[in-house]
Design an enzyme around this catalytic site. Structure first.
Site, PDB file in Angstrom:
ATOM      1  CB  CYS A  89     -13.146  27.983  59.863  1.00 31.21           C
ATOM      2  SG  CYS A  89     -13.862  27.067  61.252  1.00 31.21           S
TER       3      CYS A  89
ATOM      4  NE  ARG B  10     -18.071  25.755  63.824  1.00 35.13           N
ATOM      5  CZ  ARG B  10     -18.835  25.173  64.741  1.00 35.13           C
ATOM      6  NH1 ARG B  10     -20.113  24.949  64.492  1.00 35.13           N
ATOM      7  NH2 ARG B  10     -18.325  24.814  65.906  1.00 35.13           N
ATOM      8  CG  LEU B  11     -13.324  20.986  59.750  1.00 35.92           C
ATOM      9  CD1 LEU B  11     -14.159  20.000  58.946  1.00 35.92           C
ATOM     10  CD2 LEU B  11     -11.837  20.773  59.456  1.00 35.92           C
TER      11      LEU B  11
ATOM     12  N   GLY C 216      -9.005  28.107  63.438  1.00 35.16           N
ATOM     13  CA  GLY C 216      -7.956  27.537  64.270  1.00 35.16           C
ATOM     14  C   GLY C 216      -8.486  27.074  65.608  1.00 35.16           C
ATOM     15  CD  GLU C 217      -9.743  24.049  67.012  1.00 34.73           C
ATOM     16  OE1 GLU C 217     -10.360  24.414  68.049  1.00 34.73           O
ATOM     17  OE2 GLU C 217     -10.323  23.652  65.979  1.00 34.73           O
TER      18      GLU C 217
ATOM     19  CG  ASP D  81     -11.918  27.672  70.002  1.00 32.30           C
ATOM     20  OD1 ASP D  81     -12.960  27.475  69.359  1.00 32.30           O
ATOM     21  OD2 ASP D  81     -10.784  27.505  69.508  1.00 32.30           O
TER      22      ASP D  81
ATOM     23  CB  SER E 249       1.343  16.965  61.832  1.00 36.12           C
ATOM     24  OG  SER E 249       2.319  16.652  60.870  1.00 36.12           O
ATOM     25  N   GLY E 250       4.074  16.434  63.272  1.00 31.44           N
ATOM     26  CA  GLY E 250       5.352  16.699  63.925  1.00 31.44           C
ATOM     27  C   GLY E 250       6.165  17.858  63.386  1.00 31.44           C
TER      28      GLY E 250
END
Length: 616
Positions: free
Chosen positions: A2, A50-51, A79-80, A103, A379-380
Site C-alpha cells: 500500500c 491499498r493493494l 507491507g506484511e 494483519d 524475490s532473492g
C-alpha cells in the site's frame, strides 16, 4: 502493499486540510489500486491507498480500533507482518477482540497492548504511521531491513509531513524540491546513507527505528540493529539451521489471499526461493503450480564478458523443470527499454535520478507481466550481501581497500575515472564526501572482541553491503514493483536469518572456496546441478548497440542548455561522445562511462520534471 501519507500539526487545526493530504496520497495511486481512505482530525490527517493482499474486504485503512470517532489510536500501514497469526493468538488470549482477519488490525492491537515496544514483536516488511490522540503523538515505524520505504519532513513552522514516497511529501504546497551539494553527492557517489532522502529538509526513517513526534518535539529510538555474537555451531549444524530458517521464512511469506509467484533469474538466490516455494505449495495442497517469471532480450546473441558470464534463461528453465514450476519468460527488445513512457514511469517511481539504465526499464516490464498473473512475488535480494556473493568479497584490492567495496568495482568498470575526467567528481567534492561517509559507516560496525583481523574485515564488508548497498537494491525493487502494483516479498531479509548468517565466520560461508557455499549446501538437494555449479551473474542488461546509439543522442541533446551543465562543463559532455558506439555496449572499459551517461540524462529529465532547485 500500500501507500500512506499524512500531516500532523499540534499547533493548528487540520480538520479542513483533508484535500491536501488526499492530493499527497493520490500521487501514489499505483501503490494501492484496490482502495483509498482518508481520516481527518484537528491535529492529524491520515491517507492511504491499498493493494489488497490479506482480508480483501476487511482490511481497509485508515484503521481504527472500533470506529473513526472512538478517540483511540488509528493506523495507516503498508507491507506484511509474517508472524501476525501468532501475535493475534497471543493478543486474543490477553482479551483483545478482532473485527477482521487482516494483519493491520493485529499491528494496531499490538500497540494497544505493548505500547511503543510493539515494533520489537513484528517479523516482516512494513512501514506504518500510528496516531494516538490520547497522547497527541505520531509514531513512524519501519521494518528492520528497510524493505518498505517511509519518509518524513518536519515543517519549519511546526508539524510534520510523511509518506511512503518522496513524491507524496513534495505534493504538499509548503514543500519545495531543493537539492544541495550533499544531496547531489549522495546521488552520484553511490553511497546510500541510511536516513538520507536527497531532498533538503526531508528524511527517510532509518530501518529498525521508531520516530516519535509529540508536542515536545521528536525523538528516534532504535529497536533493532545488527549485533556481533560468537558463532558456536559447527558446519553441518549451520547448514541445517540456514535450511530450517529459509523453509520457514518462505512458508510464511506465501501467506496471501491472492496468487503468489516468484522472480526467477536462474541464479542461486532466486532459484532457492523458487524451489522452496514450489515445495511449500505442494505440501499445502495448492492446485496451481508456482508461477516463476524471468526476463530475456530477444534478437541479440549473448556475449559473455567479465561480469555477465552466461545467459540466465537456460538456468531458469532448468530450475522450473526441476521443481515443477510454471516458467514464464518475458522477452524484450530495444524498443521496450527505450520506450519513453517506460523511462518516465521508472523515474516517477523512484523520484530520483538513480537508475542503472536499462535494468530498471526491463524490471518494470517484468513486474508488469507478473501483475497480469499474480499480485505477490518472492524475490532473492539480500542473499549476495549476507552470504558473500559479489566479486568484491573475493577481490584483494576491494577487501584491502579504504572505501566502499562497490566503489572498487565502479573504478574497474571505468565509472569513477569517467566522473573525474568530465569534472563531476571534483565539482561535487566527492573524494572527501566518500571518505567521511565511509568512516561513519565503519564506526557503526558491530565488533567481536578478539576477532582476527581478516575475519573482522569480512564482517565490515558484510555490514557495509547490508546497511548501504542493499538500501539501493531494496528501494529499487520496491519502487519499480509498486509502479506495476505488484507486491514483492524478500525472504532473505528476515531478521532471524540476517542475525544468524551475519555472525557465521567467513571461512564457513565459503567453506568449499566458492561464493555463497553455505547457501548452496543448504539447498543442494533442491536444485539442479547446473545452478549449483553456476557462478554469479548480475541482472541482465542489453548489449545492443542500438540502445547505446539512442543514449548517445540523448547525451548530445544536453548541449547547449541543460541543468547538467551546472555539474559538468560542456567539454566534459562532449568527451562522453568521443568513442565508437560499439565500445559502450559491452564492458571493454566503457560500460562505466555508459552508466554515467545514463545517470546524467536522467538527472536532466528529473530536474525539469520535478522542478528541482539545485543549490551548489
Amino acid at each position: 502493499m500500500c501507500g500512506l501519507a499524512g500531516w500532523v500539526g499540534h499547533d493548528r487545526d487540520l480538520t479542513e486540510q483533508d484535500s491536501v493530504v488526499a492530493a499527497m496520497r493520490d500521487t501514489m495511486a499505483c501503490r494501492g489500486p484496490d482502495g483509498e481512505g482518508l481520516w481527518a482530525s484537528p491535529h492529524a490527517v491520515l491517507g492511504h491507498v491499498r493493494l489488497s493482499i490479506i482480508d480483501l474486504e476487511g482490511g481497509r485503512q485508515p484503521m481504527h480500533v472500533t470506529g473513526p470517532d472512538d478517540g483511540l489510536p488509528v493506523i495507516v500501514y503498508t507491507g506484511e507482518v509474517y508472524n501476525f497469526l501468532e501475535l493475534k493468538e497471543e493478543l486474543a488470549a490477553l482479551g483483545h477482540e478482532f473485527r477482521t482477519t487482516s494483519d493491520t488490525e493485529v499491528v494496531l492491537h499490538a500497540y494497544l497492548e505493548w505500547g511503543e515496544e510493539f515494533a520489537e514483536r513484528l517479523n516482516g516488511m512494513y512501514a506504518l504511521a500510528l496516531w494516538d490522540p490520547r497522547a497527541e503523538k505520531l509514531l513512524l515505524v519501519r521494518d528492520r531491513m528497510g524493505v518498505k520505504p517511509l519518509f518524513y519532513y518536519p515543517l519549519p513552522g511546526g508539524g510534520v509531513l510523511f509518506g511512503s514516497e518522496a513524491k507524496a511529501i513534495l505534493a504538499h504546497p509548503d514543500v519545495e524540491a531543493v537539492v544541495d551539494r550533499e544531496g547531489l553527492a549522495e546521488i552520484f557517489a553511490i553511497i546510500n546513507t541510511p536516513g538520507h532522502a536527497i531532498f533538503r529538509g526531508m528524511h527517510e526513517v532509518v530501518p529498525g527505528t521508531v520516530v516519535r513526534f509529540d508536542r515536545t518535539g521528536h525523538t528516534v529510538r532504535t529497536y533493532w540493529q545488527l549485533e556481533a555474537r560468537p558463532h558456536e555451531d559447527d558446519l553441518d549444524t549451520t547448514i541445517a539451521r540456514v535450511r530450517e530458517l529459509l523453509e520457514d521464512i518462505v512458508r510464511r511469506q506465501l501467506i496471501a489471499d491472492v496468487r503468489v509467484g516468484t522472480l526467477l533469474s536462474g541464479g542461486l538466490d532466486s532459484s532457492v526461493i523458487t524451489a522452496f516455494a514450489a515445495k511449500a505449495l505442494r505440501e499445502q495442497g495448492r492446485p496451481e503450480p508456482l508461477a516463476a517469471f524471468s526476463v530475456d532480450f530477444k534478437n541479440r546473441p549473448f556475449e559473455g564478458n567479465g561480469i555477465w558470464m552466461d545467459p540466465d534463461t537456460p538456468y531458469a528453465v532448468d530450475v522450473a523443470e526441476h521443481c515443477g514450476a510454471e516458467h514464464v519468460i518475458v522477452e524484450l527488445d530495444n524498443a521496450d527499454v527505450l520506450d519513453e513512457s517506460i523511462r518516465t514511469r521508472v523515474l516517477r517511481s523512484q523520484d530520483l535520478p538513480i537508475s542503472t539504465g536499462d535494468m530498471e526499464h526491463s524490471l518494470l516490464h517484468l513486474c508488469t507481466a507478473l501483475k497480469e498473473r499474480v499480485t505477490v512475488a518472492l524475490s532473492g535480494e539480500t542473499s549476495d550481501e549476507l552470504f558473500g556473493g559479489y566479486n568484491w568479497f573475493f577481490d584483494e584490492e576491494a577487501v584491502n581497500g579504504d572505501t566502499f567495496p562497490w566503489h572498487d568495482a565502479w573504478r574497474r568498470l571505468g565509472g569513477l575515472q569517467t566522473m573525474k575526467d568530465i569534472g563531476l567528481w571534483d565539482r561535487l567534492g566527492l573524494e572527501e564526501y566518500v571518505k567521511e561517509r565511509y568512516a561513519e559507516a565503519l564506526a557503526e560496525v558491530p565488533r567481536l572482541p578478539g576477532e582476527p583481523a581478516a575475519e573482522s574485515r569480512m564482517r565490515e564488508l558484510t555490514y557495509l553491503n547490508i546497511s548501504r548497498w542493499e538500501n539501493f537494491l531494496l528501494d529499487r525493487k520496491d519502487r519499480i514493483s509498486m509502479a506495476a502494483s505488484l507486491e514483492v516479498r524478500v525472504p532473505f531479509t528476515d531478521h532471524r536469518l540476517v542475525e544468524y548468517v551475519f555472525n557465521v565466520p567467513w571461512d564457513m560461508k565459503t567453506f568449499d572456496g566458492k561464493e555463497k557455499s553455505l547457501l548452496r549446501a543448504a539447498a543442494a538437494d533442491s536444485l539442479p546441478e547446473s545452478v549449483l555449479a553456476r557462478k554469479k551473474s548480475p541482472y541482465p542488461s542489453t548489449q545492443d548497440v542500438e540502445y547505446v546509439s539512442a543514449l548517445r543522442a540523448k547525451v548530445a541533446a544536453l548541449l547547449p542548455d541543460s541543468p547538467v551543465l551546472a555539474l559538468v562543463p560542456a567539454e566534459g559532455v562532449r568527451q562522453l561522445l568521443d568513442h565508437p558506439v560499439e565500445s559502450y555496449a559491452g564492458l571493454g572499459g566503457l560500460w562505466g562511462m555508459r552508466a554515467v551517461m545514463e545517470r546524467l540524462v536522467e538527472f536532466d529529465t528529473w530536474v525539469r520534471m520535478y522542478d528541482v532547485r539545485v543549490e551548489l
